[in-house]
Design a protein around this motif. Structure first.
Motif, PDB file in Angstrom:
ATOM      1  N   MET A   1       0.839  -1.178   0.000  1.00 40.73           N
ATOM      2  CA  MET A   1       0.000   0.000   0.000  1.00 40.73           C
ATOM      3  C   MET A   1       0.888   1.247   0.000  1.00 40.73           C
ATOM      4  SD  MET A   1      -3.033   1.095   2.558  1.00 40.73           S
ATOM      5  CE  MET A   1      -2.400   2.355   3.621  1.00 40.73           C
ATOM      6  N   SER A   2       0.518   2.185  -0.786  1.00 38.66           N
ATOM      7  CA  SER A   2       1.258   3.433  -0.883  1.00 38.66           C
ATOM      8  C   SER A   2       0.750   4.433   0.157  1.00 38.66           C
ATOM      9  CB  SER A   2       1.108   4.027  -2.281  1.00 38.66           C
ATOM     10  OG  SER A   2       1.703   5.293  -2.329  1.00 38.66           O
ATOM     11  N   ILE A   3       1.602   4.783   1.100  1.00 40.72           N
ATOM     12  CA  ILE A   3       1.195   5.773   2.101  1.00 40.72           C
ATOM     13  C   ILE A   3       1.215   7.179   1.516  1.00 40.72           C
ATOM     14  CG2 ILE A   3       1.880   4.382   4.078  1.00 40.72           C
ATOM     15  CD1 ILE A   3       4.417   6.142   4.254  1.00 40.72           C
ATOM     16  N   PHE A   4       1.910   7.359   0.396  1.00 37.84           N
ATOM     17  CA  PHE A   4       1.993   8.675  -0.234  1.00 37.84           C
ATOM     18  C   PHE A   4       0.663   9.127  -0.822  1.00 37.84           C
ATOM     19  CE2 PHE A   4       6.377   7.088  -0.426  1.00 37.84           C
ATOM     20  CZ  PHE A   4       6.964   8.058   0.378  1.00 37.84           C
ATOM     21  N   LYS A   5      -0.229   8.180  -1.049  1.00 37.18           N
ATOM     22  CA  LYS A   5      -1.518   8.563  -1.630  1.00 37.18           C
ATOM     23  C   LYS A   5      -2.292   9.510  -0.713  1.00 37.18           C
ATOM     24  CE  LYS A   5      -4.220   4.526  -0.205  1.00 37.18           C
ATOM     25  NZ  LYS A   5      -4.905   3.347  -0.745  1.00 37.18           N
ATOM     26  N   PHE A   6      -2.001   9.471   0.574  1.00 34.20           N
ATOM     27  CA  PHE A   6      -2.715  10.333   1.513  1.00 34.20           C
ATOM     28  C   PHE A   6      -2.288  11.793   1.405  1.00 34.20           C
ATOM     29  CE2 PHE A   6      -2.897   6.054   3.410  1.00 34.20           C
ATOM     30  CZ  PHE A   6      -4.269   5.882   3.297  1.00 34.20           C
ATOM     31  N   LEU A   7      -1.287  12.053   0.586  1.00 34.67           N
ATOM     32  CA  LEU A   7      -0.877  13.434   0.322  1.00 34.67           C
ATOM     33  C   LEU A   7      -1.825  14.122  -0.653  1.00 34.67           C
ATOM     34  CD1 LEU A   7       2.971  12.899  -0.096  1.00 34.67           C
ATOM     35  CD2 LEU A   7       1.774  13.807   1.915  1.00 34.67           C
ATOM     36  N   TYR A   8      -2.661  13.326  -1.320  1.00 37.42           N
ATOM     37  CA  TYR A   8      -3.572  13.836  -2.346  1.00 37.42           C
ATOM     38  C   TYR A   8      -5.018  13.726  -1.866  1.00 37.42           C
ATOM     39  CZ  TYR A   8       0.611  12.935  -5.108  1.00 37.42           C
ATOM     40  OH  TYR A   8       1.896  12.904  -5.579  1.00 37.42           O
ATOM     41  N   SER A   9      -5.854  14.671  -2.286  1.00 37.32           N
ATOM     42  CA  SER A   9      -7.274  14.575  -1.963  1.00 37.32           C
ATOM     43  C   SER A   9      -7.884  13.420  -2.757  1.00 37.32           C
ATOM     44  CB  SER A   9      -7.996  15.876  -2.313  1.00 37.32           C
ATOM     45  OG  SER A   9      -8.134  16.004  -3.713  1.00 37.32           O
ATOM     46  N   LYS A  10      -9.002  12.881  -2.293  1.00 36.42           N
ATOM     47  CA  LYS A  10      -9.639  11.745  -2.960  1.00 36.42           C
ATOM     48  C   LYS A  10     -10.097  12.059  -4.376  1.00 36.42           C
ATOM     49  CE  LYS A  10     -10.936   8.910   0.863  1.00 36.42           C
ATOM     50  NZ  LYS A  10     -11.558   7.643   1.027  1.00 36.42           N
ATOM     51  N   ASN A  11     -10.283  13.328  -4.695  1.00 36.19           N
ATOM     52  CA  ASN A  11     -10.709  13.710  -6.045  1.00 36.19           C
ATOM     53  C   ASN A  11      -9.541  13.943  -6.989  1.00 36.19           C
ATOM     54  OD1 ASN A  11     -13.457  13.591  -5.495  1.00 36.19           O
ATOM     55  ND2 ASN A  11     -13.431  15.645  -4.625  1.00 36.19           N
ATOM     56  N   ASN A  12      -8.336  13.925  -6.479  1.00 34.15           N
ATOM     57  CA  ASN A  12      -7.148  14.117  -7.294  1.00 34.15           C
ATOM     58  C   ASN A  12      -6.886  12.877  -8.140  1.00 34.15           C
ATOM     59  OD1 ASN A  12      -4.069  13.756  -7.628  1.00 34.15           O
ATOM     60  ND2 ASN A  12      -4.293  15.938  -7.152  1.00 34.15           N
ATOM     61  N   ILE A  13      -6.541  13.050  -9.410  1.00 34.09           N
ATOM     62  CA  ILE A  13      -6.356  11.898 -10.310  1.00 34.09           C
ATOM     63  C   ILE A  13      -5.241  10.982  -9.823  1.00 34.09           C
ATOM     64  CG2 ILE A  13      -4.803  12.999 -11.969  1.00 34.09           C
ATOM     65  CD1 ILE A  13      -7.190  11.361 -13.835  1.00 34.09           C
ATOM     66  N   LYS A  14      -4.176  11.540  -9.281  1.00 29.23           N
ATOM     67  CA  LYS A  14      -3.068  10.730  -8.765  1.00 29.23           C
ATOM     68  C   LYS A  14      -3.553   9.857  -7.605  1.00 29.23           C
ATOM     69  CE  LYS A  14       1.412   9.860  -8.033  1.00 29.23           C
ATOM     70  NZ  LYS A  14       2.431   9.513  -8.962  1.00 29.23           N
ATOM     71  N   ARG A  15      -4.360  10.407  -6.728  1.00 31.12           N
ATOM     72  CA  ARG A  15      -4.899   9.628  -5.608  1.00 31.12           C
ATOM     73  C   ARG A  15      -5.769   8.491  -6.126  1.00 31.12           C
ATOM     74  NH1 ARG A  15      -6.499  10.176  -0.078  1.00 31.12           N
ATOM     75  NH2 ARG A  15      -7.458   8.187   0.423  1.00 31.12           N
ATOM     76  N   LYS A  16      -6.593   8.768  -7.121  1.00 37.13           N
ATOM     77  CA  LYS A  16      -7.442   7.719  -7.691  1.00 37.13           C
ATOM     78  C   LYS A  16      -6.587   6.589  -8.252  1.00 37.13           C
ATOM     79  CE  LYS A  16     -11.199  10.855  -8.760  1.00 37.13           C
ATOM     80  NZ  LYS A  16     -12.191  11.295  -9.691  1.00 37.13           N
ATOM     81  N   ILE A  17      -5.524   6.948  -8.951  1.00 39.39           N
ATOM     82  CA  ILE A  17      -4.632   5.942  -9.539  1.00 39.39           C
ATOM     83  C   ILE A  17      -3.967   5.111  -8.449  1.00 39.39           C
ATOM     84  CG2 ILE A  17      -2.496   5.625 -10.850  1.00 39.39           C
ATOM     85  CD1 ILE A  17      -3.425   8.108 -12.526  1.00 39.39           C
ATOM     86  N   LEU A  18      -3.502   5.755  -7.392  1.00 37.50           N
ATOM     87  CA  LEU A  18      -2.856   5.019  -6.300  1.00 37.50           C
ATOM     88  C   LEU A  18      -3.841   4.094  -5.586  1.00 37.50           C
ATOM     89  CD1 LEU A  18      -0.565   7.866  -4.912  1.00 37.50           C
ATOM     90  CD2 LEU A  18       0.134   5.846  -6.229  1.00 37.50           C
ATOM     91  N   ASP A  19      -5.077   4.543  -5.412  1.00 36.93           N
ATOM     92  CA  ASP A  19      -6.110   3.678  -4.816  1.00 36.93           C
ATOM     93  C   ASP A  19      -6.396   2.482  -5.720  1.00 36.93           C
ATOM     94  OD1 ASP A  19      -6.443   5.227  -2.514  1.00 36.93           O
ATOM     95  OD2 ASP A  19      -8.118   6.376  -3.352  1.00 36.93           O
ATOM     96  N   ILE A  20      -6.523   2.731  -7.016  1.00 38.38           N
ATOM     97  CA  ILE A  20      -6.776   1.659  -7.985  1.00 38.38           C
ATOM     98  C   ILE A  20      -5.619   0.666  -7.980  1.00 38.38           C
ATOM     99  CG2 ILE A  20      -7.002   1.138 -10.450  1.00 38.38           C
ATOM    100  CD1 ILE A  20      -8.472   3.947 -10.644  1.00 38.38           C
ATOM    101  N   LYS A  21      -4.411   1.172  -8.006  1.00 42.52           N
ATOM    102  CA  LYS A  21      -3.211   0.331  -7.999  1.00 42.52           C
ATOM    103  C   LYS A  21      -3.194  -0.587  -6.774  1.00 42.52           C
ATOM    104  CE  LYS A  21       1.717   0.746  -7.368  1.00 42.52           C
ATOM    105  NZ  LYS A  21       2.402   1.103  -6.188  1.00 42.52           N
ATOM    106  N   ASP A  22      -3.456  -0.021  -5.589  1.00 43.27           N
ATOM    107  CA  ASP A  22      -3.458  -0.832  -4.367  1.00 43.27           C
ATOM    108  C   ASP A  22      -4.522  -1.924  -4.425  1.00 43.27           C
ATOM    109  OD1 ASP A  22      -1.382   0.632  -3.287  1.00 43.27           O
ATOM    110  OD2 ASP A  22      -2.660   1.832  -1.971  1.00 43.27           O
ATOM    111  N   GLU A  23      -5.699  -1.567  -4.903  1.00 47.13           N
ATOM    112  CA  GLU A  23      -6.765  -2.570  -4.946  1.00 47.13           C
ATOM    113  C   GLU A  23      -6.524  -3.607  -6.046  1.00 47.13           C
ATOM    114  OE1 GLU A  23     -11.506  -3.032  -4.318  1.00 47.13           O
ATOM    115  OE2 GLU A  23     -10.513  -1.139  -3.826  1.00 47.13           O
TER     116      GLU A  23
END
Length: 116
Positions: A1-23
């Motif tokens: 799991m990427s802890i760096f994803k929490f640096l981005y808001s849930k609506n940010n495209i990078k955050r979405k990608i990191l969430d998708i990647k983890d799942e």
């Protein structure tokens, strides 16, 4: 799991990608006993359709099995919907599998050469 994803808001495209990647890693891991890593790259910040996911596993045999599993591929594509990836881009996102075995054989074990 990427802890760096929490640096981005849930609506940010990078955050979405990191969430998708983890799942994706979790989902694929439920289909195989091999070690799973998910890599991604692309100019998604220019256009969301410019995104590639590579699911990296150990063997060619397992790569072929997973790649041809339509249930798994549908589950992976549905993660884009689940995390509200831009709908107009979803069908253009490339998701594929690659094995360490192929990288060792064809790219002297170097993933960088494969991605290049």
């Amino acid at each position: 799991m990427s802890i760096f994803k929490f640096l981005y808001s849930k609506n940010n495209i990078k955050r979405k990608i990191l969430d998708i990647k983890d799942e994706m890693r979790k989902e694929v891991s439920s289909f195989t006993s091999e070690k799973v890593r998910v890599d991604y790259f692309g100019a998604y910040d220019i256009n969301p359709k410019n995104l590639v996911f590579w699911i990296c596993i150990e063997s060619d045999k397992e790569k072929n099995k997973l790649k041809n599993d339509t249930l798994l591929m549908n589950m992976l594509k549905n993660l884009l919907i689940k995390y509200n990836y831009p709908r107009s881009a979803i069908e253009l996102i490339f998701i594929d599998f690659q094995s360490q075995e192929t990288i060792d054989r064809e790219y002297a074990g170097n993933w960088y050469y494969f991605y290049k």
